[in-house]
Design a protein around this motif. Structure first.
Motif, PDB file in Angstrom:
ATOM      1  N   ALA A   1      17.848  27.432  -0.310  1.00 12.59           N
ATOM      2  CA  ALA A   1      16.994  27.831  -1.365  1.00 12.59           C
ATOM      3  C   ALA A   1      15.776  28.805  -0.777  1.00 12.59           C
ATOM      4  O   ALA A   1      15.492  28.834   0.573  1.00 12.59           O
ATOM      5  CB  ALA A   1      16.347  26.401  -1.608  1.00 12.59           C
ATOM      6  N   GLY A   2      15.513  29.568  -1.719  1.00 13.52           N
ATOM      7  CA  GLY A   2      14.229  30.403  -1.726  1.00 13.52           C
ATOM      8  C   GLY A   2      13.049  29.879  -2.193  1.00 13.52           C
ATOM      9  O   GLY A   2      12.933  28.799  -2.403  1.00 13.52           O
ATOM     10  N   PRO A   3      11.951  30.702  -1.941  1.00 15.16           N
ATOM     11  CA  PRO A   3      10.851  30.288  -2.718  1.00 15.16           C
ATOM     12  C   PRO A   3      10.847  29.846  -4.248  1.00 15.16           C
ATOM     13  O   PRO A   3      11.603  30.514  -4.762  1.00 15.16           O
ATOM     14  CB  PRO A   3       9.768  31.495  -2.243  1.00 15.16           C
ATOM     15  N   PRO A   4      10.011  28.928  -4.539  1.00 15.90           N
ATOM     16  CA  PRO A   4      10.246  28.769  -5.865  1.00 15.90           C
ATOM     17  C   PRO A   4       9.358  29.674  -6.794  1.00 15.90           C
ATOM     18  O   PRO A   4       8.647  30.502  -6.318  1.00 15.90           O
ATOM     19  CB  PRO A   4       9.438  27.460  -5.941  1.00 15.90           C
TER      20      PRO A   4
ATOM     21  N   SER B   1      10.285  29.629   4.933  1.00 17.71           N
ATOM     22  CA  SER B   1      10.862  28.761   6.033  1.00 17.71           C
ATOM     23  C   SER B   1      11.880  27.959   5.367  1.00 17.71           C
ATOM     24  O   SER B   1      11.535  27.331   4.304  1.00 17.71           O
ATOM     25  CB  SER B   1       9.823  27.930   6.682  1.00 17.71           C
ATOM     26  N   LYS B   2      13.242  28.052   6.033  1.00 18.75           N
ATOM     27  CA  LYS B   2      14.085  27.167   5.296  1.00 18.75           C
ATOM     28  C   LYS B   2      14.701  26.179   6.604  1.00 18.75           C
ATOM     29  O   LYS B   2      14.243  26.150   7.733  1.00 18.75           O
ATOM     30  CB  LYS B   2      15.524  28.095   4.984  1.00 18.75           C
ATOM     31  N   PHE B   3      15.796  25.292   6.212  1.00 19.32           N
ATOM     32  CA  PHE B   3      16.102  24.369   7.235  1.00 19.32           C
ATOM     33  C   PHE B   3      17.109  25.250   8.162  1.00 19.32           C
ATOM     34  O   PHE B   3      16.998  24.829   9.500  1.00 19.32           O
ATOM     35  CB  PHE B   3      17.271  23.499   6.693  1.00 19.32           C
TER      36      PHE B   3
ATOM     37  N   CYS C   1      11.972  36.662   5.855  1.00 17.63           N
ATOM     38  CA  CYS C   1      10.847  37.673   5.241  1.00 17.63           C
ATOM     39  C   CYS C   1      11.408  38.673   4.491  1.00 17.63           C
ATOM     40  O   CYS C   1      12.516  39.200   5.000  1.00 17.63           O
ATOM     41  CB  CYS C   1      10.043  38.066   6.464  1.00 17.63           C
ATOM     42  N   VAL C   2      11.114  38.829   3.258  1.00 16.55           N
ATOM     43  CA  VAL C   2      11.504  39.775   2.556  1.00 16.55           C
ATOM     44  C   VAL C   2      10.557  40.806   2.158  1.00 16.55           C
ATOM     45  O   VAL C   2       9.399  40.444   1.481  1.00 16.55           O
ATOM     46  CB  VAL C   2      12.200  39.156   1.278  1.00 16.55           C
TER      47      VAL C   2
END
Length: 80
Positions: A25-28, A49-51, A56-57
């Motif tokens: 999942a990315g940012p909402p 931040s993900k599991f 960073c994009v």
């Protein structure tokens, strides 16, 4: 007995897919409202931040995003 096996397989398949979706999942996508009206927003550079770690994009500059999406402003835009 066959129905139980199918149910267990279905449960674990759905659980597996949900876990994969959460890990990737990315940012909402934000929903912005002003005076009850939805305002369209565009995504720029971000870190998330993900599991499985952080990412960073780096997107194009805000002025290029505006130009590429043909955004029209109701009020003059002041860029500093």
């Amino acid at each position: 007995m066959k129905a139980v096996k199918i149910g267990i397989i279905t449960f674990f398949t759905v659980a597996f897919l949900l876990i994969i979706m959460l890990l990737n999942a990315g940012p909402p996508k934000p929903i912005i409202l002003s005076e009850g009206k939805k305002i369209t927003v565009l995504q720029g550079t971000y870190c998330w931040s993900k599991f499985t770690g952080s990412e960073c994009v780096d997107k194009i500059s805000p002025s290029s995003i505006i130009d590429n999406n043909k955004i029209h402003f109701l009020y003059p835009l002041k860029v500093k």
